[in-house]
Design an enzyme around this catalytic site. Structure first.
Site, PDB file in Angstrom:
ATOM      1  N   ARG A   1     -42.768   2.390  42.727  1.00  0.00           N
ATOM      2  CA  ARG A   1     -41.458   2.962  43.044  1.00  0.00           C
ATOM      3  C   ARG A   1     -41.685   4.177  43.916  1.00  0.00           C
ATOM      4  O   ARG A   1     -42.816   4.573  44.170  1.00  0.00           O
ATOM      5  CB  ARG A   1     -40.610   3.261  41.793  1.00  0.00           C
ATOM      6  CG  ARG A   1     -41.259   3.597  40.511  1.00  0.00           C
ATOM      7  CD  ARG A   1     -41.973   4.901  40.431  1.00  0.00           C
ATOM      8  NE  ARG A   1     -41.181   5.985  40.965  1.00  0.00           N
ATOM      9  CZ  ARG A   1     -41.664   7.045  41.565  1.00  0.00           C
ATOM     10  NH1 ARG A   1     -42.977   7.212  41.708  1.00  0.00           N
ATOM     11  NH2 ARG A   1     -40.878   7.987  42.039  1.00  0.00           N
ATOM     12  N   GLY A   2     -40.552   4.773  44.365  1.00  0.00           N
ATOM     13  CA  GLY A   2     -40.664   5.861  45.334  1.00  0.00           C
ATOM     14  C   GLY A   2     -40.478   5.262  46.718  1.00  0.00           C
ATOM     15  O   GLY A   2     -41.133   4.271  47.065  1.00  0.00           O
ATOM     16  N   ALA A   3     -39.572   5.855  47.502  1.00  0.00           N
ATOM     17  CA  ALA A   3     -39.141   5.199  48.743  1.00  0.00           C
ATOM     18  C   ALA A   3     -40.281   4.804  49.691  1.00  0.00           C
ATOM     19  O   ALA A   3     -40.370   3.628  50.085  1.00  0.00           O
ATOM     20  CB  ALA A   3     -38.107   6.083  49.444  1.00  0.00           C
TER      21      ALA A   3
ATOM     22  N   ASP B   1     -34.466   9.185  49.069  1.00  0.00           N
ATOM     23  CA  ASP B   1     -34.584   7.730  49.200  1.00  0.00           C
ATOM     24  C   ASP B   1     -33.955   7.230  50.489  1.00  0.00           C
ATOM     25  O   ASP B   1     -34.408   6.264  51.089  1.00  0.00           O
ATOM     26  CB  ASP B   1     -33.980   7.039  47.983  1.00  0.00           C
ATOM     27  CG  ASP B   1     -34.846   7.305  46.773  1.00  0.00           C
ATOM     28  OD1 ASP B   1     -34.654   8.342  46.117  1.00  0.00           O
ATOM     29  OD2 ASP B   1     -35.774   6.511  46.534  1.00  0.00           O
TER      30      ASP B   1
ATOM     31  N   GLN C   1     -39.504   9.689  35.269  1.00  0.00           N
ATOM     32  CA  GLN C   1     -40.529   9.776  36.331  1.00  0.00           C
ATOM     33  C   GLN C   1     -41.123  11.179  36.415  1.00  0.00           C
ATOM     34  O   GLN C   1     -42.285  11.350  36.778  1.00  0.00           O
ATOM     35  CB  GLN C   1     -39.922   9.396  37.691  1.00  0.00           C
ATOM     36  CG  GLN C   1     -39.581   7.939  37.861  1.00  0.00           C
ATOM     37  CD  GLN C   1     -38.134   7.658  37.483  1.00  0.00           C
ATOM     38  OE1 GLN C   1     -37.570   8.310  36.618  1.00  0.00           O
ATOM     39  NE2 GLN C   1     -37.548   6.666  38.112  1.00  0.00           N
TER      40      GLN C   1
ATOM     41  N   ARG D   1     -34.330  -3.497  45.732  1.00  0.00           N
ATOM     42  CA  ARG D   1     -33.750  -2.173  45.450  1.00  0.00           C
ATOM     43  C   ARG D   1     -32.974  -1.720  46.691  1.00  0.00           C
ATOM     44  O   ARG D   1     -33.555  -1.569  47.767  1.00  0.00           O
ATOM     45  CB  ARG D   1     -34.851  -1.156  45.063  1.00  0.00           C
ATOM     46  CG  ARG D   1     -35.579  -1.579  43.781  1.00  0.00           C
ATOM     47  CD  ARG D   1     -36.327  -0.436  43.139  1.00  0.00           C
ATOM     48  NE  ARG D   1     -35.434   0.555  42.569  1.00  0.00           N
ATOM     49  CZ  ARG D   1     -35.823   1.780  42.206  1.00  0.00           C
ATOM     50  NH1 ARG D   1     -37.073   2.154  42.393  1.00  0.00           N
ATOM     51  NH2 ARG D   1     -34.964   2.611  41.675  1.00  0.00           N
TER      52      ARG D   1
HETATM   53  O1  MRU Z   1     -36.141   5.123  41.143  1.00  0.00           O
HETATM   54  P1  MRU Z   1     -37.347   5.715  41.796  1.00  0.00           P
HETATM   55  O2  MRU Z   1     -38.368   6.207  40.847  1.00  0.00           O
HETATM   56  O3  MRU Z   1     -37.913   4.789  42.857  1.00  0.00           O
HETATM   57  O4  MRU Z   1     -36.775   6.989  42.571  1.00  0.00           O
HETATM   58  C1  MRU Z   1     -37.649   7.744  43.353  1.00  0.00           C
HETATM   59  C2  MRU Z   1     -37.040   8.949  43.924  1.00  0.00           C
HETATM   60  O5  MRU Z   1     -35.867   9.217  43.789  1.00  0.00           O
HETATM   61  C3  MRU Z   1     -37.936   9.804  44.787  1.00  0.00           C
HETATM   62  O6  MRU Z   1     -37.555  11.140  44.734  1.00  0.00           O
HETATM   63  C4  MRU Z   1     -37.821   9.318  46.242  1.00  0.00           C
HETATM   64  O7  MRU Z   1     -38.058   7.953  46.323  1.00  0.00           O
HETATM   65  C5  MRU Z   1     -38.745  10.042  47.132  1.00  0.00           C
HETATM   66  S1  MRU Z   1     -40.421   9.520  46.912  1.00  0.00           S
HETATM   67  C6  MRU Z   1     -41.385  10.341  48.017  1.00  0.00           C
END
Ligand code: MRU
Length: 335
Positions: free
Chosen positions: A34-36, A226, A185, A77
């Site tokens: 996960r994480g953009a 994101d 997270q 997602r």
């Molecule tokens: O649902 P997630 O854990 O994928 O959400 C991640 C976030 O909101 C992060 O802050 C975002 O993706 C930035 S990651 C460098």
């Protein structure tokens, strides 16, 4: 491809081997990854893996394989932009291959996915360098949310990158991270990765943020994003908007850190960003423990949008963008 299963952290470090787009899509959906930016890299790798599988079989129809893998990964997602951005880029590379032999197409698409990962690694480093300018030299306490660190990117993270570099350069920095309900997270991932790196990190429940700011215990807030709309509105993990409002109330700078690949010029404002709604079970029964009546209605938006007017600056790999964001973003995206 191998990836660390983030659903098992912080108690177990389990690496998974994924060999198909379907396996990568499942890993994204259940948030093993996960994480953009990491989602963009994983989706690109997923397409390359699927093409490699198809090319090993008889009479491969690579165009059909590409289209199906792309659609599957895109459906996982909806909020983050990097996933769609990376698939779009893979599409351009695929079309540029024309009628080449399957082995050559697979090699080209694998190289493109690897390049996406490498470019993200470098982008994180640049975000760190630019972001460092925002940290007072005498030291600071930074509040962050969710995980915008190494686990979420191909490098040292986005929001967390200036923090890693501060430590590297001997600048004192303390980090406060909110747990980040419902999937934790902040607690499971950011506290884990920063702790392993030897950083000074304190975990708080999300609802402590306002009191800490009021007591003067936070100097600045940095979060990831994101998707950033063309006007600078920024979608990030649910709870980010509340932090931005609190920061404004207490006169604390609120920064968003993200690579240009997170900016979506085709999305005019935050109102146009689709917000992923996740399962009620994540709230009623987190990590196997029932914490609410089984039949209670639950709203579980995974992200919220912070309006650009609450963002002090956006730290990108092309520099620090300041309001008015429409013009600054358009200029940063120029080739
Ligand atoms: O649902 P997630 O854990 O994928 O959400 C991640 C976030 O909101 C992060 O802050 C975002 O993706 C930035 S990651 C460098």
């Amino acid at each position: 491809m191998e990836l660390l299963d983030q659903t098992r952290l912080p108690t177990e470090e389990v690496y998974l081997r994924l060999d198909s787009a379907a396996e990568v899509a499942e890993a994204i959906r259940v948030m093993r990854i996960r994480g953009a930016p990491a989602l963009g890299i994983a989706a690109a790798m997923g397409v390359a893996l699927e093409l490699a599988r198809a090319a090993r079989g008889p009479a491969a129809d690579l165009a059909a394989t590409f289209g199906e893998a792309r659609a599957l990964l895109l459906s996982t997602r909806p909020t983050g932009h990097n996933l769609a951005w990376a698939l779009e880029r893979m599409g351009r590379r695929f079309r540029a291959c024309g009628g080449e032999r399957p082995a050559a197409v697979v090699a080209a698409l694998t190289a493109e996915a690897t390049l996406i990962a490498e470019e993200d690694r470098l982008a994180c480093r640049r975000i760190g360098e630019f972001g460092l300018e925002l940290l007072p030299g005498e030291g600071a306490t930074v509040y962050t949310h969710c995980n915008a660190g190494a686990l979420a990117t191909g490098g040292i993270g986005t929001a967390v990158a200036p923090i890693y570099l501060a430590r590297e350069r001997g600048i004192p920095v303390r980090v406060i991270v909110g747990e980040t309900r419902p999937l934790l997270q902040g607690a499971r991932l950011t506290a884990w990765e920063l702790g392993r790196a030897g950083l000074d990190v304190t975990l708080v429940v999300d609802s402590a943020a306002g009191a800490l700011m009021k007591e003067g215990r936070v100097n600045l807030v940095i979060t990831g994003a994101d998707r950033i709309a063309a006007n600078g509105d920024a979608a990030n993990k649910i709870g980010t908007y509340g932090l931005a409002v609190l920061a404004r109330h207490h006169g604390i700078p609120f920064y968003v850190a993200a690579p240009l690949s997170t900016i979506d010029p085709a999305t005019p404002s935050g109102a146009d960003i689709p917000i992923e709604e996740r399962y009620g079970a994540e709230v009623r029964c987190g990590f196997g423990r029932v914490t609410a009546p089984a039949d209670v209605a639950v709203a579980n938006p995974a992200f919220d949008v912070t309006p650009a007017e609450l963002v002090t600056a956006i730290v990108t790999d092309r520099g620090i963008l300041r309001p008015p964001y429409g013009a600054a973003i358009a200029e940063a995206l120029e080739p």
